[in-house]
Design a protein around this motif. Sequence first.
Motif, PDB file in Angstrom:
ATOM      1  N   MET A  35      30.667  40.289  37.187  1.00 16.54           N
ATOM      2  CA  MET A  35      30.144  41.038  38.414  1.00 16.54           C
ATOM      3  C   MET A  35      29.699  40.354  39.891  1.00 16.54           C
ATOM      4  SD  MET A  35      27.370  43.803  36.680  1.00 16.54           S
ATOM      5  CE  MET A  35      28.218  45.329  36.182  1.00 16.54           C
ATOM      6  N   PRO A  36      29.135  38.968  39.874  1.00 21.59           N
ATOM      7  CA  PRO A  36      29.010  38.359  41.139  1.00 21.59           C
ATOM      8  C   PRO A  36      30.434  37.997  41.905  1.00 21.59           C
ATOM      9  CG  PRO A  36      27.776  37.581  39.495  1.00 21.59           C
ATOM     10  CD  PRO A  36      28.588  38.340  38.798  1.00 21.59           C
ATOM     11  N   GLU A  95      33.078  39.949  41.707  1.00 23.72           N
ATOM     12  CA  GLU A  95      33.434  41.036  42.096  1.00 23.72           C
ATOM     13  C   GLU A  95      32.469  41.668  43.499  1.00 23.72           C
ATOM     14  OE1 GLU A  95      33.254  43.639  38.779  1.00 23.72           O
ATOM     15  OE2 GLU A  95      34.631  42.693  37.705  1.00 23.72           O
ATOM     16  N   GLY A  96      31.653  40.909  43.950  1.00 25.47           N
ATOM     17  CA  GLY A  96      30.948  41.191  44.986  1.00 25.47           C
ATOM     18  C   GLY A  96      29.647  42.084  44.553  1.00 25.47           C
ATOM     19  N   ILE A  97      29.057  42.307  43.187  1.00 22.58           N
ATOM     20  CA  ILE A  97      27.976  42.660  42.741  1.00 22.58           C
ATOM     21  C   ILE A  97      26.976  41.496  42.894  1.00 22.58           C
ATOM     22  CG2 ILE A  97      26.630  43.933  40.956  1.00 22.58           C
ATOM     23  CD1 ILE A  97      29.502  45.255  40.405  1.00 22.58           C
ATOM     24  N   LYS A  98      26.060  41.382  43.888  1.00 17.17           N
ATOM     25  CA  LYS A  98      25.141  40.391  43.789  1.00 17.17           C
ATOM     26  C   LYS A  98      23.666  40.745  43.521  1.00 17.17           C
ATOM     27  CE  LYS A  98      28.175  37.414  45.670  1.00 17.17           C
ATOM     28  NZ  LYS A  98      28.451  35.881  45.250  1.00 17.17           N
ATOM     29  N   LYS A  99      23.449  42.081  43.662  1.00 16.24           N
ATOM     30  CA  LYS A  99      22.198  42.440  43.328  1.00 16.24           C
ATOM     31  C   LYS A  99      22.077  43.542  42.030  1.00 16.24           C
ATOM     32  CE  LYS A  99      20.754  41.650  48.019  1.00 16.24           C
ATOM     33  NZ  LYS A  99      20.307  42.259  49.223  1.00 16.24           N
ATOM     34  N   LEU A 100      21.604  43.042  41.150  1.00 17.78           N
ATOM     35  CA  LEU A 100      21.941  44.044  39.834  1.00 17.78           C
ATOM     36  C   LEU A 100      20.502  44.728  39.435  1.00 17.78           C
ATOM     37  CD1 LEU A 100      24.004  45.140  37.985  1.00 17.78           C
ATOM     38  CD2 LEU A 100      23.484  43.038  36.506  1.00 17.78           C
ATOM     39  N   GLY A 128      20.481  37.026  30.063  1.00 17.57           N
ATOM     40  CA  GLY A 128      21.258  37.912  30.999  1.00 17.57           C
ATOM     41  C   GLY A 128      21.035  37.555  32.646  1.00 17.57           C
ATOM     42  N   ARG A 129      19.679  37.206  32.850  1.00 15.14           N
ATOM     43  CA  ARG A 129      19.181  36.939  34.088  1.00 15.14           C
ATOM     44  C   ARG A 129      20.119  35.624  34.476  1.00 15.14           C
ATOM     45  NH1 ARG A 129      15.330  37.930  37.640  1.00 15.14           N
ATOM     46  NH2 ARG A 129      14.058  39.242  35.973  1.00 15.14           N
ATOM     47  N   GLU A 130      19.919  34.768  33.455  1.00 13.74           N
ATOM     48  CA  GLU A 130      20.388  33.271  33.657  1.00 13.74           C
ATOM     49  C   GLU A 130      21.787  33.155  33.980  1.00 13.74           C
ATOM     50  OE1 GLU A 130      20.700  28.999  31.410  1.00 13.74           O
ATOM     51  OE2 GLU A 130      19.255  30.565  30.490  1.00 13.74           O
ATOM     52  N   SER A 131      22.683  34.027  33.016  1.00 10.09           N
ATOM     53  CA  SER A 131      24.002  34.213  33.044  1.00 10.09           C
ATOM     54  C   SER A 131      24.331  34.806  34.455  1.00 10.09           C
ATOM     55  CB  SER A 131      24.615  35.106  32.139  1.00 10.09           C
ATOM     56  OG  SER A 131      24.288  34.500  30.933  1.00 10.09           O
ATOM     57  N   GLU A 167      23.665  32.179  37.461  1.00 11.27           N
ATOM     58  CA  GLU A 167      24.609  31.027  37.458  1.00 11.27           C
ATOM     59  C   GLU A 167      26.001  31.537  37.854  1.00 11.27           C
ATOM     60  OE1 GLU A 167      24.524  29.204  33.528  1.00 11.27           O
ATOM     61  OE2 GLU A 167      22.427  28.362  33.872  1.00 11.27           O
ATOM     62  N   ALA A 168      26.340  32.738  37.634  1.00 18.93           N
ATOM     63  CA  ALA A 168      27.674  33.214  38.188  1.00 18.93           C
ATOM     64  C   ALA A 168      27.797  33.385  39.537  1.00 18.93           C
ATOM     65  CB  ALA A 168      27.997  34.503  37.160  1.00 18.93           C
TER      66      ALA A 168
END
Length: 348
Positions: free
Chosen positions: A272-273, A275-280, A302-305, A308-309
């Motif tokens: 996702m990051p 693809e431009g999805i930075k705030k989830l 999940g947060r860590e992944s 980090e991405a």
Amino acid sequence: MAKKGIVLMNLGSPDSTDVKDVKKYLNQFLMDERVIDKSYLARLLLVKGIIVPFRAPKSAEAYKTIWTKEGSPLVVLTKQLQSALQELVDTPIEIGMRYGNPTPKAAFDNLLKNSPDLEEVLAVPLYPHYAMSSYETAVEYTKEIHKENGYSFKLKFIKPFYNDVDYINALADRMRPYLDQEYDHILFSYHGVPGRHLMKTDKTGCHCLKVENCCEIASSAHAECYRHQCFETTRLVTEKLGVSKDKYSISFQSRLGKGWLEPFTDIRLEEMPKEGIKKLLILCPAFVSDCLETLEEIEERGRESFIEAGGEFYQMIPCINTIPSWVSTLKKWENEFVAGNDRMILKD
């Protein structure tokens, strides 16, 4: 009026974070033929010879990161739900876990202890969606306990409530405060299941995963189709909240092996990051109570992944747990049960 009782049913948890207790729990869980649907011998070799010896120590460490002074979050939250509901209704309520403690038998015995003339019990599997490895096994196991012990009271079950308007309203209530903040996307992460499970529960034998866009085409198979029901919950709650289709997606977590439903949550969190999805925002509607799969797998790993991405903001929306509208939903079902209304009762 008939003497009635209620049992809130959840998945369960080890008695402690000790490896021996985690091993005991995993053995019971993974030896369930509706969880790992292989022959008994193959299951025995796989579970007790490979999975549990290697997984138990890691799972014990994972449980330690979420364990509270009161115990397992899932068991604690289920007890809190029991207490919140009991304050609103006169019908006695117990809790029973599919695996671990307290058992369904303990729940039945406690109800009988306080109401020796008990005539009818409503079991409420706290699974919104139908799946072999959750709702179905809880129902069938509880039926076995009821039969084996010769209980004279009648046993009924709440049906899967994935599209019930009151459940959807409760889920929307849980999500709504988090939508006020700035976000790029909402990820609905449902617990994964093997695709073959969908085909096994497809009573038509020719629809699930065999017809293009099977979940979108009307079929009697949808009554027991986990994937369709996950899609429906997502559609209904996003429509309720006015979330546009381009602002959310669905994934499946906790996979074990090949052939599980896709896309996979862990992979999507890494993609996702880029693809431009930075705030989830992420939530897990397959669960009504926060547990290892939400608190450790999604909230922590999940947060860590995601960060980090390249992600910048990550917010897990908690399960509905004990929010007032969810407790009120259960109260409504209790009132209907007491009144003899079978709207939410699973039909034989």
